[in-house]
Design a protein around this motif. Structure first.
Motif, mmCIF file in Angstrom:
data_model
loop_
_atom_site.group_PDB
_atom_site.id
_atom_site.type_symbol
_atom_site.label_atom_id
_atom_site.label_comp_id
_atom_site.label_asym_id
_atom_site.label_seq_id
_atom_site.Cartn_x
_atom_site.Cartn_y
_atom_site.Cartn_z
ATOM 1 N N GLY A 45 0.811 -1.205 0.000
ATOM 2 C CA GLY A 45 0.000 0.000 0.000
ATOM 3 C C GLY A 45 0.842 1.251 0.000
ATOM 4 O O GLY A 45 1.991 1.246 0.466
ATOM 5 N N PHE A 85 -4.673 6.717 3.485
ATOM 6 C CA PHE A 85 -4.542 5.746 2.412
ATOM 7 C C PHE A 85 -4.586 6.428 1.059
ATOM 8 O O PHE A 85 -5.374 7.352 0.834
ATOM 9 N N ALA A 115 -3.519 0.708 -3.040
ATOM 10 C CA ALA A 115 -2.966 -0.589 -2.655
ATOM 11 C C ALA A 115 -3.069 -1.544 -3.826
ATOM 12 O O ALA A 115 -3.922 -1.373 -4.714
ATOM 13 N N TRP A 167 -6.823 -0.535 3.607
ATOM 14 C CA TRP A 167 -6.858 0.916 3.576
ATOM 15 C C TRP A 167 -6.708 1.565 4.939
ATOM 16 O O TRP A 167 -6.935 2.740 5.104
#
Length: 124
Positions: free
Chosen positions: A35, A47, A50, A106
């Motif tokens: 990620g 986030f 990913a 995430w």
């Protein structure tokens, strides 16, 4: 122990592009989902994108969807994040990490150790 090193950041004008790299050493990167996260000054780490171990599945934050592409080259033990149409709001330190194997990708706690990151600065 796997260690990852981020690179490719820099100063770019709004509308420009950058390709960030996440290179791993110690073990083969293909064993992990990977990620990308970012952290702007005074803000929580968030986030960005990913990618699954095989590269068949990718995930993006709404804020970068359509502007970012995550990819991987397992032969080179490297994961990439291509960022296009950069905006000043993209300014942050960008980090990559290897997933722990939880059901989500995430959240910060879904990932192992964090590296030094690479600074991305977008000027208006």
């Amino acid at each position: 122990q796997v260690q990852q090193v981020e690179s490719g950041g820099g100063l770019v004008q709004a509308g420009g592009s950058l390709r960030l790299s996440c290179a791993a050493s110690g073990r083969t990167l293909s064993s992990y989902s990977v990620g990308w996260f970012r952290q702007a000054p005074g803000k929580e780490r968030e986030f960005v994108a990913a990618i699954s171990r095989s590269g068949d599945s990718t995930y993006y934050a709404d804020s970068v969807k359509g502007r970012a592409t995550i990819s991987r080259d397992n032969a080179k033990n490297t994961v990439y994040l291509q960022m296009n149409s950069l905006e000043p709001e993209d300014t942050a330190v960008y980090y990559c990490s290897l997933a722990r194997g939880s059901s989500t990708l995430w959240e910060v706690h879904d990932y192992r150790a964090w590296g030094q990151g690479t600074q991305v600065t977008v000027s208006s």
